[in-house]
Design a protein around this motif. Structure first.
Motif, PDB file in Angstrom:
ATOM      1  N   ALA A  42     -20.401  -2.750  14.117  1.00 13.05           N
ATOM      2  CA  ALA A  42     -20.712  -2.005  12.891  1.00 13.05           C
ATOM      3  C   ALA A  42     -19.576  -1.056  12.541  1.00 13.05           C
ATOM      4  N   PHE A  43     -18.950  -0.479  13.568  1.00 12.97           N
ATOM      5  CA  PHE A  43     -17.789   0.372  13.326  1.00 12.97           C
ATOM      6  C   PHE A  43     -16.656  -0.446  12.723  1.00 12.97           C
ATOM      7  N   ALA A  44     -16.425  -1.642  13.267  1.00 13.64           N
ATOM      8  CA  ALA A  44     -15.389  -2.518  12.715  1.00 13.64           C
ATOM      9  C   ALA A  44     -15.683  -2.839  11.255  1.00 13.64           C
ATOM     10  N   ASP A  45     -16.936  -3.109  10.954  1.00 11.14           N
ATOM     11  CA  ASP A  45     -17.315  -3.405   9.570  1.00 11.14           C
ATOM     12  C   ASP A  45     -17.058  -2.204   8.665  1.00 11.14           C
ATOM     13  N   ALA A  46     -17.393  -1.021   9.138  1.00 11.76           N
ATOM     14  CA  ALA A  46     -17.194   0.187   8.330  1.00 11.76           C
ATOM     15  C   ALA A  46     -15.715   0.424   8.053  1.00 11.76           C
ATOM     16  N   TRP A  47     -14.896   0.189   9.068  1.00  7.80           N
ATOM     17  CA  TRP A  47     -13.444   0.339   8.900  1.00  7.80           C
ATOM     18  C   TRP A  47     -12.938  -0.687   7.888  1.00  7.80           C
ATOM     19  N   ARG A  48     -13.399  -1.907   8.014  1.00  8.91           N
ATOM     20  CA  ARG A  48     -12.950  -2.984   7.126  1.00  8.91           C
ATOM     21  C   ARG A  48     -13.404  -2.752   5.689  1.00  8.91           C
ATOM     22  N   ARG A  49     -14.542  -2.114   5.479  1.00 10.09           N
ATOM     23  CA  ARG A  49     -15.025  -1.895   4.108  1.00 10.09           C
ATOM     24  C   ARG A  49     -14.070  -1.022   3.305  1.00 10.09           C
ATOM     25  N   ARG A  50     -13.261  -0.241   3.978  1.00 11.10           N
ATOM     26  CA  ARG A  50     -12.314   0.613   3.277  1.00 11.10           C
ATOM     27  C   ARG A  50     -10.993  -0.099   2.953  1.00 11.10           C
TER      28      ARG A  50
END
Length: 241
Positions: A42-50
């Motif tokens: 989920a952290f990876a996804d949050a980073w990627r969303r930016r």
């Protein structure tokens, strides 16, 4: 028809390498150390969303061209703040090591063998939003057999801006119709096609994890559709399969 193709260029994040699993693996010990109670994926996804919003500031002209390592670093600090950690309290070397997780991503299981076969007949190179140092380090670690490494700062443009595709073809000394973009993302292929590139779709149904809902199937009649890089090599007439 693909008879005139001389070069295959590849989207990298998601198509050639598994960014989500790699970033989650690298983030897990950092998150545990700093008491951030979030699933690493989920952290990876949050980073990627930016990722896209950061590049859009460059594409729109709101800021000068800025290489992806810098954008990733800014995005990492923002995501850490979102999860209650002030990045100013973390050693710079530790932040830099985590930011370089994007340099240490693993290839999909078929990537290296497929690229090696494709290389026997075509020029192969990344057409990625990654910067040269990132893509070079990734290739050395993962064994990606590129003929050239063309980071976004070489083209001075981020996909899907037309210049990202056209400048890459020009750097290779080729006309757009002599280049095929191979990607797992329909939007990337649509942008490439609009500049005259040929297109190859290779779905990566686990790029975003088990719940992925987009880019599972071709959205247009791409020139080649293949389930993996081995099948792509078969379709492009490369032996060794």
């Amino acid at each position: 028809m693909t008879a005139g193709v001389k070069a295959l260029v590849f989207d990298v994040f998601g198509t050639v390498v598994d960014w989500r699993s790699g970033v989650a693996r690298e983030a897990a010990p950092f998150l545990a150390k700093h008491g951030i109670a979030v699933d690493p994926a989920a952290f990876a996804d949050a980073w990627r969303r930016r990722y896209q919003p950061a590049m859009e500031a460059v594409r729109s002209g709101a800021r000068p061209f800025t290489r992806l390592d810098v954008l990733h670093s800014e995005n990492l600090e923002a995501v850490l703040r979102d999860h209650g950690l002030d990045p100013a309290t973390v050693a710079e070397a530790e932040l830099d090591h985590l930011n370089r997780a994007w340099h240490r991503l693993d290839p999909w299981p078929d990537s290296v063998a497929g690229l090696t076969r494709l290389k026997t007949r075509y020029i192969i190179a990344p057409l990625s939003n990654g910067n040269v140092a990132l893509l070079l380090n990734m290739a050395k670690r993962a064994g990606l057999p590129w003929d050239a490494i063309l980071g976004a700062e070489v083209a001075q443009a981020y996909k899907p801006s037309p210049a990202a595709y056209l400048n890459t073809a020009a750097i290779l000394g080729l006309r757009p119709e002599e280049v095929m973009l191979c990607a797992a993302h329909n939007g990337d292929l649509a942008a490439a096609r609009s500049t005259g590139f040929l297109t190859g779709f290779i779905p990566r149904p686990m790029e975003h994890g088990a719940g992925q809902t987009k880019d599972l199937a071709p959205a247009q009649d791409w020139d080649v559709v293949a389930p993996d890089f081995g099948a792509l090599a078969d379709a492009m007439g490369c032996g060794g399969g």
